[in-house]
Design a protein around this motif. Structure first.
Motif, PDB file in Angstrom:
ATOM      1  N   CYS A  37       0.839  -1.210   0.000  1.00 22.84           N
ATOM      2  CA  CYS A  37       0.000   0.000   0.000  1.00 22.84           C
ATOM      3  C   CYS A  37       0.868   1.251   0.000  1.00 22.84           C
ATOM      4  O   CYS A  37       0.653   2.169  -0.807  1.00 22.84           O
ATOM      5  N   ALA A  38       1.841   1.295   0.880  1.00 22.75           N
ATOM      6  CA  ALA A  38       2.712   2.471   0.978  1.00 22.75           C
ATOM      7  C   ALA A  38       3.466   2.701  -0.331  1.00 22.75           C
ATOM      8  O   ALA A  38       3.580   3.846  -0.793  1.00 22.75           O
ATOM      9  N   GLU A  39       3.977   1.641  -0.930  1.00 21.78           N
ATOM     10  CA  GLU A  39       4.715   1.778  -2.185  1.00 21.78           C
ATOM     11  C   GLU A  39       3.834   2.389  -3.284  1.00 21.78           C
ATOM     12  O   GLU A  39       4.249   3.308  -3.986  1.00 21.78           O
ATOM     13  N   TYR A  40       2.603   1.876  -3.413  1.00 24.43           N
ATOM     14  CA  TYR A  40       1.719   2.379  -4.470  1.00 24.43           C
ATOM     15  C   TYR A  40       1.235   3.805  -4.193  1.00 24.43           C
ATOM     16  O   TYR A  40       1.056   4.585  -5.117  1.00 24.43           O
ATOM     17  N   GLY A  47      -2.691   8.346  -3.638  1.00 27.62           N
ATOM     18  CA  GLY A  47      -3.960   7.818  -3.157  1.00 27.62           C
ATOM     19  C   GLY A  47      -4.815   8.886  -2.509  1.00 27.62           C
ATOM     20  O   GLY A  47      -4.313   9.929  -2.071  1.00 27.62           O
ATOM     21  N   TRP A  48      -6.113   8.604  -2.446  1.00 33.43           N
ATOM     22  CA  TRP A  48      -7.100   9.497  -1.836  1.00 33.43           C
ATOM     23  C   TRP A  48      -8.031   8.659  -0.985  1.00 33.43           C
ATOM     24  O   TRP A  48      -8.232   7.469  -1.241  1.00 33.43           O
ATOM     25  N   GLY A  58     -13.680   4.788   2.170  1.00 33.01           N
ATOM     26  CA  GLY A  58     -13.327   4.451   0.797  1.00 33.01           C
ATOM     27  C   GLY A  58     -11.966   5.003   0.446  1.00 33.01           C
ATOM     28  O   GLY A  58     -11.474   5.924   1.103  1.00 33.01           O
ATOM     29  N   PHE A  59     -11.363   4.409  -0.588  1.00 32.77           N
ATOM     30  CA  PHE A  59     -10.043   4.881  -1.028  1.00 32.77           C
ATOM     31  C   PHE A  59      -9.829   4.556  -2.496  1.00 32.77           C
ATOM     32  O   PHE A  59     -10.481   3.678  -3.055  1.00 32.77           O
ATOM     33  N   ALA A  60      -8.909   5.295  -3.095  1.00 29.00           N
ATOM     34  CA  ALA A  60      -8.528   5.088  -4.489  1.00 29.00           C
ATOM     35  C   ALA A  60      -7.031   5.326  -4.618  1.00 29.00           C
ATOM     36  O   ALA A  60      -6.483   6.218  -3.965  1.00 29.00           O
ATOM     37  N   ILE A  61      -6.378   4.519  -5.460  1.00 26.45           N
ATOM     38  CA  ILE A  61      -4.931   4.631  -5.648  1.00 26.45           C
ATOM     39  C   ILE A  61      -4.599   4.471  -7.128  1.00 26.45           C
ATOM     40  O   ILE A  61      -4.993   3.480  -7.754  1.00 26.45           O
ATOM     41  N   ALA A  62      -3.866   5.448  -7.689  1.00 23.20           N
ATOM     42  CA  ALA A  62      -3.404   5.394  -9.076  1.00 23.20           C
ATOM     43  C   ALA A  62      -1.908   5.111  -9.095  1.00 23.20           C
ATOM     44  O   ALA A  62      -1.157   5.651  -8.280  1.00 23.20           O
ATOM     45  N   ILE A  69      -4.896   1.762 -12.468  1.00 24.32           N
ATOM     46  CA  ILE A  69      -5.656   2.072 -11.263  1.00 24.32           C
ATOM     47  C   ILE A  69      -5.472   0.868 -10.353  1.00 24.32           C
ATOM     48  O   ILE A  69      -5.968  -0.221 -10.646  1.00 24.32           O
ATOM     49  N   TRP A  70      -4.728   1.063  -9.288  1.00 21.87           N
ATOM     50  CA  TRP A  70      -4.382  -0.048  -8.410  1.00 21.87           C
ATOM     51  C   TRP A  70      -5.534  -0.400  -7.491  1.00 21.87           C
ATOM     52  O   TRP A  70      -5.713  -1.567  -7.143  1.00 21.87           O
ATOM     53  N   ALA A  71      -6.334   0.593  -7.113  1.00 18.11           N
ATOM     54  CA  ALA A  71      -7.426   0.308  -6.181  1.00 18.11           C
ATOM     55  C   ALA A  71      -8.477   1.405  -6.212  1.00 18.11           C
ATOM     56  O   ALA A  71      -8.141   2.582  -6.337  1.00 18.11           O
ATOM     57  N   LEU A  72      -9.733   0.978  -6.078  1.00 20.09           N
ATOM     58  CA  LEU A  72     -10.860   1.875  -5.810  1.00 20.09           C
ATOM     59  C   LEU A  72     -11.878   1.018  -5.070  1.00 20.09           C
ATOM     60  O   LEU A  72     -12.535   0.168  -5.661  1.00 20.09           O
ATOM     61  N   PHE A  73     -11.964   1.234  -3.758  1.00 21.68           N
ATOM     62  CA  PHE A  73     -12.822   0.397  -2.924  1.00 21.68           C
ATOM     63  C   PHE A  73     -13.591   1.234  -1.915  1.00 21.68           C
ATOM     64  O   PHE A  73     -13.081   2.230  -1.404  1.00 21.68           O
TER      65      PHE A  73
END
Length: 152
Positions: A37-40, A47-48, A58-62, A69-73
């Motif tokens: 998570c920290a690396e991305y 991330g937001w 919720g969170f999102a990471i590009a 897009i690594w994550a949007l949950f």
């Protein structure tokens, strides 16, 4: 409802949200570590998060390294409130301020996520393993935003 950039101390709550979802679940929660998570969020991209009453919902990471897009949950208790849309839009605005390179993501077929991405102007380009691969160009993103502005 507060939307902001992610902080390192958000990682435990990010992991909680990621592991609370009912679709697109991890086969093994240990596959995504706090260090991942920290690396991305801080080395590969940004991330937001959205928090309500001090709780991250919720969170999102590009990822700028792999243009992904690594994550949007979202926590399931907070779906259908516009949080995912806001996180998505913040993330893509930032992404396309950094680069004009097409961004991609993948998600499980026949999920709410698939429907969300299709409605958000993402283009299905095939399969990536068992998941549908979507792409978004800067031109497509700008067209989607323009259309959304006209409708509001």
């Amino acid at each position: 409802m507060i939307f902001r950039e992610v902080k390192r101390e958000d990682i435990p709550q990010i992991q909680f949200v990621r592991n609370s979802v009912k679709e697109n679940t991890l086969s093994d929660p240990n596959l995504v570590t706090d260090n991942d998570c920290a690396e991305y969020m801080f080395e590969r991209g940004k991330g937001w998060v959205c928090e309500i009453d001090g709780t991250l919902v919720g969170f999102a990471i590009a990822d700028l390294v792999e243009n992904n897009i690594w994550a949007l949950f979202l926590h399931p208790d907070y779906e259908q409130k516009g949080i995912g849309r806001k996180l998505h839009d913040m993330m893509l605005d930032w992404y396309f301020e950094q680069t004009t390179t097409t961004v991609w993501l993948s998600t499980t077929p026949e999920t709410r996520a698939e429907t969300f991405y299709r409605k958000s102007n993402w283009n299905a380009v095939g399969m990536q393993g068992d998941e549908i691969k979507f792409e978004m160009t800067k031109t497509d993103w700008e067209a989607y935003k323009e259309k959304a502005t006209q409708l509001s």
